[in-house]
Motif scaffolding. Structure first.
Motif, PDB file in Angstrom:
ATOM      1  N   UNK A 184       1.026  -0.846  -0.127  1.00  0.00           N
ATOM      2  CA  UNK A 184      -0.389  -0.097  -0.169  1.00  0.00           C
ATOM      3  C   UNK A 184       0.691   1.268  -0.074  1.00  0.00           C
ATOM      4  N   UNK A 185       1.017   2.053  -0.742  1.00  0.00           N
ATOM      5  CA  UNK A 185       1.822   3.083  -0.842  1.00  0.00           C
ATOM      6  C   UNK A 185       3.570   2.949  -1.407  1.00  0.00           C
ATOM      7  N   UNK A 186       3.195   3.333  -0.134  1.00  0.00           N
ATOM      8  CA  UNK A 186       5.694   2.814   0.210  1.00  0.00           C
ATOM      9  C   UNK A 186       5.560   1.371   0.935  1.00  0.00           C
ATOM     10  N   UNK A 187       4.680   1.577   1.682  1.00  0.00           N
ATOM     11  CA  UNK A 187       4.388   0.256   3.009  1.00  0.00           C
ATOM     12  C   UNK A 187       4.559  -1.293   2.543  1.00  0.00           C
ATOM     13  N   UNK A 188       4.996  -2.349   2.629  1.00  0.00           N
ATOM     14  CA  UNK A 188       5.349  -3.858   1.777  1.00  0.00           C
ATOM     15  C   UNK A 188       4.730  -4.107   3.289  1.00  0.00           C
ATOM     16  N   UNK A 189       4.160  -5.610   2.793  1.00  0.00           N
ATOM     17  CA  UNK A 189       3.772  -6.441   4.071  1.00  0.00           C
ATOM     18  C   UNK A 189       4.116  -8.114   4.355  1.00  0.00           C
ATOM     19  N   UNK A 190       4.019  -8.307   5.172  1.00  0.00           N
ATOM     20  CA  UNK A 190       4.563 -10.104   5.330  1.00  0.00           C
ATOM     21  C   UNK A 190       2.976 -10.596   5.213  1.00  0.00           C
ATOM     22  N   UNK A 191       3.186 -11.467   4.922  1.00  0.00           N
ATOM     23  CA  UNK A 191       1.709 -12.585   4.813  1.00  0.00           C
ATOM     24  C   UNK A 191       1.607 -13.778   6.435  1.00  0.00           C
ATOM     25  N   UNK A 192       2.397 -13.944   7.300  1.00  0.00           N
ATOM     26  CA  UNK A 192       2.668 -15.443   8.190  1.00  0.00           C
ATOM     27  C   UNK A 192       0.934 -15.301   8.523  1.00  0.00           C
ATOM     28  N   UNK A 193       0.228 -14.082   8.777  1.00  0.00           N
ATOM     29  CA  UNK A 193      -0.827 -14.187  10.204  1.00  0.00           C
ATOM     30  C   UNK A 193      -1.927 -14.961   8.641  1.00  0.00           C
ATOM     31  N   UNK A 194      -1.811 -14.407   7.527  1.00  0.00           N
ATOM     32  CA  UNK A 194      -3.009 -15.669   6.757  1.00  0.00           C
ATOM     33  C   UNK A 194      -2.797 -16.406   6.458  1.00  0.00           C
ATOM     34  N   UNK A 195      -1.205 -17.408   6.275  1.00  0.00           N
ATOM     35  CA  UNK A 195      -0.316 -17.837   6.047  1.00  0.00           C
ATOM     36  C   UNK A 195      -1.955 -19.270   6.868  1.00  0.00           C
ATOM     37  N   UNK A 196      -1.476 -18.987   8.839  1.00  0.00           N
ATOM     38  CA  UNK A 196      -1.935 -19.055   8.998  1.00  0.00           C
ATOM     39  C   UNK A 196      -3.058 -19.603   9.733  1.00  0.00           C
ATOM     40  N   UNK A 197      -4.440 -18.349   9.243  1.00  0.00           N
ATOM     41  CA  UNK A 197      -5.785 -18.357   9.345  1.00  0.00           C
ATOM     42  C   UNK A 197      -5.997 -19.808   7.888  1.00  0.00           C
ATOM     43  N   UNK A 198      -5.255 -19.645   6.772  1.00  0.00           N
ATOM     44  CA  UNK A 198      -6.034 -20.028   5.899  1.00  0.00           C
ATOM     45  C   UNK A 198      -6.038 -21.981   6.236  1.00  0.00           C
ATOM     46  N   UNK A 199      -4.569 -22.433   6.647  1.00  0.00           N
ATOM     47  CA  UNK A 199      -4.756 -23.690   7.365  1.00  0.00           C
ATOM     48  C   UNK A 199      -5.532 -23.895   7.893  1.00  0.00           C
ATOM     49  N   UNK A 200      -5.637 -23.292   9.243  1.00  0.00           N
ATOM     50  CA  UNK A 200      -7.524 -23.445  10.122  1.00  0.00           C
ATOM     51  C   UNK A 200      -8.265 -23.229   9.324  1.00  0.00           C
ATOM     52  N   UNK A 201      -8.631 -22.514   8.137  1.00  0.00           N
ATOM     53  CA  UNK A 201     -10.180 -22.516   7.722  1.00  0.00           C
ATOM     54  C   UNK A 201      -9.884 -23.885   6.554  1.00  0.00           C
ATOM     55  N   UNK A 202      -8.867 -24.504   6.098  1.00  0.00           N
ATOM     56  CA  UNK A 202      -9.370 -25.931   5.466  1.00  0.00           C
ATOM     57  C   UNK A 202      -9.396 -26.952   6.309  1.00  0.00           C
ATOM     58  N   UNK A 203      -8.854 -26.376   7.439  1.00  0.00           N
ATOM     59  CA  UNK A 203      -8.950 -27.866   8.656  1.00  0.00           C
ATOM     60  C   UNK A 203     -11.102 -27.609   9.187  1.00  0.00           C
ATOM     61  N   UNK A 204     -10.743 -26.154   9.182  1.00  0.00           N
ATOM     62  CA  UNK A 204     -12.397 -26.208   9.861  1.00  0.00           C
ATOM     63  C   UNK A 204     -12.761 -26.803   8.484  1.00  0.00           C
ATOM     64  N   UNK A 205     -13.297 -26.103   7.512  1.00  0.00           N
ATOM     65  CA  UNK A 205     -13.931 -27.092   6.364  1.00  0.00           C
ATOM     66  C   UNK A 205     -13.532 -28.477   6.585  1.00  0.00           C
ATOM     67  N   UNK A 206     -13.144 -29.179   6.568  1.00  0.00           N
ATOM     68  CA  UNK A 206     -12.458 -31.032   6.562  1.00  0.00           C
ATOM     69  C   UNK A 206     -13.537 -31.126   7.624  1.00  0.00           C
ATOM     70  N   UNK A 207     -13.154 -30.280   9.063  1.00  0.00           N
ATOM     71  CA  UNK A 207     -13.956 -31.790   9.998  1.00  0.00           C
ATOM     72  C   UNK A 207     -15.150 -31.488   9.280  1.00  0.00           C
ATOM     73  N   UNK A 208     -15.805 -30.292   9.162  1.00  0.00           N
ATOM     74  CA  UNK A 208     -17.493 -29.976   8.680  1.00  0.00           C
ATOM     75  C   UNK A 208     -18.418 -30.851   8.263  1.00  0.00           C
TER      76      UNK A 208
END
Length: 280
Positions: free
Chosen positions: A256-280
């Motif tokens: 965003x503009x001159x600031x660059x961001x990491x994606x570590x938390x997003x990756x953790x959330x995706x792992x947990x999201x997929x796990x939740x879908x498989x369990x349900x």
């Protein structure tokens, strides 16, 4: 193929010159994801649609149960020979009949359309993804702004602006000039250990994936989930920004503009999201 009021047919044959959804935006809809012949987050979609119809004072038929809602989607999918068990669904409900701003009836009709999915499960996308603020229009802080209605001119003009200027997405502001969401999804920001997303009272969409991420993040020990307003000035201080919706899941913002961001938390959330879908 489409599903028009419970009948599978080649086309809805709707006359748009008499359709209130076209003439006045008198329509609400759900965008859903079906994986392995199962509607993801079915209950959340159903109850959000019911709530939207009530808020818009649409009449809900007695037989419009969650089972009926699900069956109408799956009947269309199973009747479509060119689409497998995974698809994107749009379930649109609009008010019937004539009238101007005052409708002559509150009875409703529906049409369901489906299209192929590129990816069934959610995955991490670390490619460059740059956003900018869209300042030409603002979203008002009111209940109607939280609904998925046919009034999407802010999102349409914002998408054109992003395309013309080489951005992957834009962030929308409310009338307090706070950041409330992206053009097609909710926004989350990681700042100083807090995972922040705007409250519904700020006018953001009552997103289904937003709800899933809030539930998952609330159980994570390394972040603190907070619903509070996000100032544009906060964006350049953030450690991470990402967008959520049901189709793509979690999309990390790289710049965003001159600031660059990491994606570590997003990756953790995706792992947990997929796990939740498989369990349900």
């Amino acid at each position: 193929m489409v599903n028009f009021n419970g009948t599978i047919q080649d086309s809805s044959n709707l006359l748009i010159e008499n359709n209130r959804g076209f003439l006045f935006g008198d329509s609400v809809f759900e965008t859903m994801k079906v994986v392995n012949n199962k509607v993801l987050f079915l209950e959340d979609h159903y109850f959000r649609l019911m709530a939207s119809m009530r808020i818009c004072r649409m009449e809900i038929p007695m037989d419009f149960t969650m089972e009926y809602f699900e069956n109408q989607v799956l009947n269309l999918l199973n009747s479509s020979t060119n689409i497998d068990n995974d698809c994107r669904v749009r379930f649109s409900v609009f008010r019937s009949g004539d009238g101007f701003y005052l409708p002559k009836t509150n009875e409703t009709e529906f049409v369901i359309t489906i299209s192929k999915l590129e990816n069934a499960m959610y995955s991490t996308n670390n490619s460059a993804y740059e956003v900018e603020l869209f300042k030409d229009s603002y979203v008002t802080k009111q209940l109607m702004s939280t609904l998925k209605s046919n009034n999407k001119m802010v999102q349409i003009t914002g998408s054109i602006f992003a395309n013309e200027n080489g951005y992957d997405n834009c962030l929308l502001l409310n009338d307090d000039k706070n950041v409330i969401e992206a053009l097609q999804g909710n926004i989350f920001m990681l700042l100083n250990g807090e995972l922040i997303t705007p409250p519904l009272s700020d006018g953001c969409l009552n997103g289904i994936m937003r709800k899933q991420i809030i539930e998952i993040a609330s159980k994570m020990e390394d972040v603190k989930l907070v619903e509070k307003s996000i100032s544009p000035f906060d964006l350049q201080k953030a450690d991470e920004l990402f967008i959520t919706n049901v189709i793509m899941g979690v999309q990390s913002i790289s710049k965003y503009r001159k600031k660059e961001f990491t994606s570590l938390t997003a990756a953790k959330l995706i792992t947990r999201l997929n796990a939740k879908i498989r369990l349900n």
